[in-house]
Every structure is written in structure tokens, then in C-alpha cells.
Design a protein around this motif. Structure first.
Motif, PDB file in Angstrom:
ATOM      1  N   LEU A 195       0.817  -1.220   0.000  1.00  0.00           N
ATOM      2  CA  LEU A 195       0.000   0.000   0.000  1.00  0.00           C
ATOM      3  C   LEU A 195       0.850   1.269   0.000  1.00  0.00           C
ATOM      4  CD1 LEU A 195      -2.697  -1.073   2.624  1.00  0.00           C
ATOM      5  CD2 LEU A 195      -2.884  -1.160   0.130  1.00  0.00           C
ATOM      6  N   LEU A 196       2.104   1.163   0.386  1.00  0.00           N
ATOM      7  CA  LEU A 196       2.987   2.339   0.438  1.00  0.00           C
ATOM      8  C   LEU A 196       3.756   2.574  -0.848  1.00  0.00           C
ATOM      9  CD1 LEU A 196       4.514   1.818   4.002  1.00  0.00           C
ATOM     10  CD2 LEU A 196       2.532   3.205   3.363  1.00  0.00           C
ATOM     11  N   VAL A 197       3.605   1.691  -1.821  1.00  0.00           N
ATOM     12  CA  VAL A 197       4.365   1.830  -3.067  1.00  0.00           C
ATOM     13  C   VAL A 197       3.937   3.085  -3.817  1.00  0.00           C
ATOM     14  CG1 VAL A 197       4.847   0.758  -5.294  1.00  0.00           C
ATOM     15  CG2 VAL A 197       4.794  -0.637  -3.221  1.00  0.00           C
ATOM     16  N   TRP A 198       2.647   3.315  -3.941  1.00  0.00           N
ATOM     17  CA  TRP A 198       2.142   4.462  -4.697  1.00  0.00           C
ATOM     18  C   TRP A 198       2.669   5.779  -4.124  1.00  0.00           C
ATOM     19  CZ3 TRP A 198      -3.718   5.028  -6.253  1.00  0.00           C
ATOM     20  CH2 TRP A 198      -3.896   6.219  -6.978  1.00  0.00           C
ATOM     21  N   PRO A 199       2.452   6.121  -2.845  1.00  0.00           N
ATOM     22  CA  PRO A 199       2.943   7.425  -2.364  1.00  0.00           C
ATOM     23  C   PRO A 199       4.458   7.561  -2.419  1.00  0.00           C
ATOM     24  CG  PRO A 199       2.111   6.089  -0.547  1.00  0.00           C
ATOM     25  CD  PRO A 199       1.698   5.406  -1.798  1.00  0.00           C
ATOM     26  N   MET A 200       5.185   6.485  -2.200  1.00  0.00           N
ATOM     27  CA  MET A 200       6.644   6.584  -2.255  1.00  0.00           C
ATOM     28  C   MET A 200       7.126   6.865  -3.674  1.00  0.00           C
ATOM     29  SD  MET A 200       7.666   3.475   0.334  1.00  0.00           S
ATOM     30  CE  MET A 200       9.398   3.652  -0.040  1.00  0.00           C
ATOM     31  N   VAL A 201       6.575   6.167  -4.650  1.00  0.00           N
ATOM     32  CA  VAL A 201       6.968   6.405  -6.041  1.00  0.00           C
ATOM     33  C   VAL A 201       6.585   7.812  -6.474  1.00  0.00           C
ATOM     34  CG1 VAL A 201       6.550   5.693  -8.420  1.00  0.00           C
ATOM     35  CG2 VAL A 201       6.915   3.976  -6.659  1.00  0.00           C
ATOM     36  N   ALA A 202       5.408   8.275  -6.061  1.00  0.00           N
ATOM     37  CA  ALA A 202       4.970   9.620  -6.436  1.00  0.00           C
ATOM     38  C   ALA A 202       5.906  10.682  -5.883  1.00  0.00           C
ATOM     39  CB  ALA A 202       3.542   9.850  -5.942  1.00  0.00           C
ATOM     40  N   MET A 203       6.368  10.525  -4.661  1.00  0.00           N
ATOM     41  CA  MET A 203       7.269  11.517  -4.080  1.00  0.00           C
ATOM     42  C   MET A 203       8.620  11.514  -4.779  1.00  0.00           C
ATOM     43  SD  MET A 203       5.741  13.282  -1.874  1.00  0.00           S
ATOM     44  CE  MET A 203       7.192  14.067  -1.244  1.00  0.00           C
ATOM     45  N   VAL A 204       9.140  10.338  -5.087  1.00  0.00           N
ATOM     46  CA  VAL A 204      10.445  10.266  -5.751  1.00  0.00           C
ATOM     47  C   VAL A 204      10.372  10.884  -7.149  1.00  0.00           C
ATOM     48  CG1 VAL A 204      12.174   8.691  -6.675  1.00  0.00           C
ATOM     49  CG2 VAL A 204      11.213   8.277  -4.413  1.00  0.00           C
ATOM     50  N   VAL A 205       9.327  10.574  -7.891  1.00  0.00           N
ATOM     51  CA  VAL A 205       9.189  11.113  -9.251  1.00  0.00           C
ATOM     52  C   VAL A 205       8.986  12.619  -9.214  1.00  0.00           C
ATOM     53  CG1 VAL A 205       7.770  11.055 -11.324  1.00  0.00           C
ATOM     54  CG2 VAL A 205       8.357   8.925 -10.163  1.00  0.00           C
ATOM     55  N   LEU A 206       8.167  13.116  -8.286  1.00  0.00           N
ATOM     56  CA  LEU A 206       7.951  14.558  -8.185  1.00  0.00           C
ATOM     57  C   LEU A 206       9.243  15.280  -7.830  1.00  0.00           C
ATOM     58  CD1 LEU A 206       5.941  16.922  -8.166  1.00  0.00           C
ATOM     59  CD2 LEU A 206       5.592  16.480  -5.730  1.00  0.00           C
ATOM     60  N   LEU A 207      10.024  14.720  -6.935  1.00  0.00           N
ATOM     61  CA  LEU A 207      11.300  15.343  -6.572  1.00  0.00           C
ATOM     62  C   LEU A 207      12.258  15.372  -7.754  1.00  0.00           C
ATOM     63  CD1 LEU A 207      13.159  16.539  -4.413  1.00  0.00           C
ATOM     64  CD2 LEU A 207      13.820  14.218  -3.796  1.00  0.00           C
ATOM     65  N   ALA A 208      12.313  14.286  -8.509  1.00  0.00           N
ATOM     66  CA  ALA A 208      13.211  14.245  -9.667  1.00  0.00           C
ATOM     67  C   ALA A 208      12.781  15.241 -10.739  1.00  0.00           C
ATOM     68  CB  ALA A 208      13.260  12.828 -10.228  1.00  0.00           C
ATOM     69  N   LEU A 209      11.494  15.326 -11.011  1.00  0.00           N
ATOM     70  CA  LEU A 209      11.013  16.265 -12.029  1.00  0.00           C
ATOM     71  C   LEU A 209      11.224  17.708 -11.596  1.00  0.00           C
ATOM     72  CD1 LEU A 209       7.677  14.526 -13.130  1.00  0.00           C
ATOM     73  CD2 LEU A 209       9.829  14.622 -14.387  1.00  0.00           C
ATOM     74  N   SER A 210      10.991  17.991 -10.329  1.00  0.00           N
ATOM     75  CA  SER A 210      11.186  19.363  -9.843  1.00  0.00           C
ATOM     76  C   SER A 210      12.655  19.770  -9.892  1.00  0.00           C
ATOM     77  CB  SER A 210      10.654  19.493  -8.410  1.00  0.00           C
ATOM     78  OG  SER A 210       9.280  19.173  -8.352  1.00  0.00           O
ATOM     79  N   ALA A 211      13.545  18.821  -9.587  1.00  0.00           N
ATOM     80  CA  ALA A 211      14.972  19.141  -9.621  1.00  0.00           C
ATOM     81  C   ALA A 211      15.476  19.328 -11.043  1.00  0.00           C
ATOM     82  CB  ALA A 211      15.764  18.035  -8.915  1.00  0.00           C
ATOM     83  N   ALA A 212      14.913  18.593 -12.006  1.00  0.00           N
ATOM     84  CA  ALA A 212      15.416  18.653 -13.374  1.00  0.00           C
ATOM     85  C   ALA A 212      14.724  19.724 -14.205  1.00  0.00           C
ATOM     86  CB  ALA A 212      15.253  17.281 -14.046  1.00  0.00           C
ATOM     87  N   PHE A 213      13.416  19.872 -14.072  1.00  0.00           N
ATOM     88  CA  PHE A 213      12.660  20.768 -14.942  1.00  0.00           C
ATOM     89  C   PHE A 213      11.811  21.755 -14.167  1.00  0.00           C
ATOM     90  CE2 PHE A 213      12.896  16.490 -16.837  1.00  0.00           C
ATOM     91  CZ  PHE A 213      13.711  16.758 -17.916  1.00  0.00           C
TER      92      PHE A 213
END
Length: 283
Positions: A195-213
Motif C-alpha cells: 500500500l505504500l508503493v504508490w505514495p513513495m513512487v509519487a514523491m520520488v518522481v515529483l522530486l526528480a522532475l522538480s529538480a530537473a525541470f
């Protein structure tokens, strides 16, 4: 009457009228006179900013919208889980209910399918939230909305998938199919950590996108910045044809000395061979 060629009173000399004096960049701004309106920029700077409610209301709306979008994606995730998850076949043998395939890995396969769908949901929601809020620069409301919405979406997909899948009342199903009949067991999660996979993946992807673009904010200029290259007003350039004379060589055009002016003595009035102040005489 005033005696001709009388120098003006030094106490009444207007220092601001001398063009060669550079204003002090660190001096505080002059206080406005009574009865005069302050400049427009000063009035805007002193105007009260938005209240706490006005600043929090847009953030709450953005966070609530993110949570609702994640819940909607969770409904789709529940349908995909029921459709793609492998079924666990059971068989009725008298008064016993046995696995039709005792060596099967259908239970673990259901968990794996849920995790893979949660990965896709986290990636999709994080990318959508970043694209929607890219102009405003994201914010804490987007991150909290993804965490809360991802967790609620995962729990909702789990609960809804169990309800949409085969019944979990094994006795009623065994009576329905009779002795020797086959039916499918209900789908469920063996590892609730999925059940924790979705929020963890969302946070990692959002952090990567914010840092890059992500949106970049320009650094504010230093408080001491001014019109000059180093925050200090540039000195006045000498007129064309003028030599590299220092400030002690400058003589006002009207021939009247002012406070702060240093006039070099006339060389013609100095005896021959006499040294200037600060110079050594010649032997």
C-alpha cells in the motif's frame, strides 16, 4: 554693503550644488516633509500583505484537488487489479476445501500485480501534478496531496478490489458448486506494505522532475546594490581634453573656494628652488 571679492559664508555653502561630490550610497533616505505624500513605491512597500487565510486557501484547494484525482485513479486501479490478478483455484472434496494447484504462486502473483499497478499510478499522478503546477512552482500542497491521495487511493483500490473479486465466503461457495466442484478464492494482499508503493513512487518522481525541470527563481540583488558595478555610484568622468589631475588640482570656475576644496599654492609665487610640501629639495 558687501565688500567686493568677499568669499561667501562657509556655513551657508550648499554642498549639494557641487557636481563632483558623490552621494553616499549607504545614507538613509531623507524623511518626507510634513504634508507631502510618500512616493508610490514607498506606499506599495508599506501596504499590508495578504492575510494567512488568503495565502492558505489556494494551497488547500490545490491539495484537495490532488487528493481527489488520486482517489479517482485508485478506482481504475481496483478494476485493473481484479482483471489482471491471477485467481486461486479451489476444489471441494467432501467436507474439505482444497487448493486445486498446491504448488501454485497465485497468491504472490496478486501482490506483484498490485505493486506494478501502484508503480504506474504513482508515476502517472506525479507527472500530472508536476505538469499542472509547473507554472506556479509546485509547493508543499502538491507533495502532501500526492502522499495522502496515493495512500487513500491504494487502500481504496485494495478494498474495492476485494469487493469486486470473487466472494470470500468459502463455505457458501462450496455449497453452491457442490462436491467435486471448482471455484476461485477471493483476491487479497499478503503483504500490506504494497500500500505504500504508490505514495513513495509519487514523491520520488515529483522530486526528480522538480529538480530537473522545475521553475527556477532568480536570486534577489544584494541590499547594498546600487547603480555602479559594485553597488557604489560611479564617479563622474573627466571632460575631454582634461588631464589626469587629481581632486586637489580642481579649481571652481568662479574662482571662489568652497568647503572641502583644496587649492594648490601658485608655483609662480614660490621662491625659485623651493620644494613643494611633501617633496625633498634638490641639492
Amino acid at each position: 554693503m558687501t565688500v567686493p571679492n568677499t568669499p561667501p559664508d562657509p556655513t551657508r555653502a550648499d554642498v549639494d550644488a557641487v557636481p563632483d561630490i558623490t552621494p553616499d550610497p549607504y545614507a538613509p533616505p531623507p524623511a518626507p516633509d510634513a504634508g507631502t505624500l510618500p512616493p508610490a513605491g514607498l506606499a506599495v512597500a508599506q501596504s499590508p500583505g495578504p492575510t494567512l487565510k488568503e495565502r492558505l486557501l489556494p494551497e488547500l484547494r490545490l491539495g484537495a484537488g490532488t487528493v481527489l484525482a488520486c482517489i479517482a485513479v485508485g478506482l481504475v486501479m481496483a478494476g485493473l487489479w481484479v482483471w489482471l490478478a491471477p485467481k486461486v483455484p479451489l476444489i471441494v472434496d467432501g467436507d474439505r476445501i482444497l487448493y486445486a494447484d498446491p504448488e501454485g504462486e497465485q497468491r504472490a502473483g496478486a501482490d506483484a500485480v498490485f505493486v506494478l499497478i501502484a508503480l504506474g499510478a504513482g508515476l502517472l499522478t506525479a507527472l500530472g501534478a508536476f505538469l499542472v503546477t509547473r507554472r506556479r512552482g509546485g509547493g508543499i500542497a502538491v507533495a502532501l496531496g500526492l502522499v495522502i491521495g496515493g495512500l487513500l487511493g491504494s487502500v481504496g483500490a485494495w478494498r474495492l478490489g476485494r469487493w469486486l473479486g470473487p466472494s470470500d465466503n468459502l463455505i457458501a461457495e462450496a455449497r453452491r458448486v457442490g462436491n467435486g466442484g471448482h471455484f476461485d478464492a477471493s483476491i487479497d494482499l499478503g503483504a500490506l506494505g504494497a500500500l505504500l508503493v504508490w505514495p513513495m513512487v509519487a514523491m520520488v518522481v515529483l522530486l526528480a522532475l522538480s529538480a530537473a525541470f522545475g521553475k527556477r527563481e532568480e536570486d534577489p540583488p544584494p541590499y547594498w546594490a546600487g547603480p555602479g558595478p559594485y553597488g557604489v555610484a560611479a564617479p563622474h568622468a573627466p571632460a575631454e581634453g582634461a588631464g589626469a589631475a587629481g581632486p586637489e588640482d580642481a579649481v571652481p570656475s568662479d574662482g571662489v573656494a568652497r568647503p572641502g576644496d583644496v587649492v594648490r599654492p601658485n608655483d609662480a609665487a614660490r621662491p625659485e628652488g623651493a620644494a613643494r610640501p611633501g617633496e625633498r629639495g634638490q641639492d
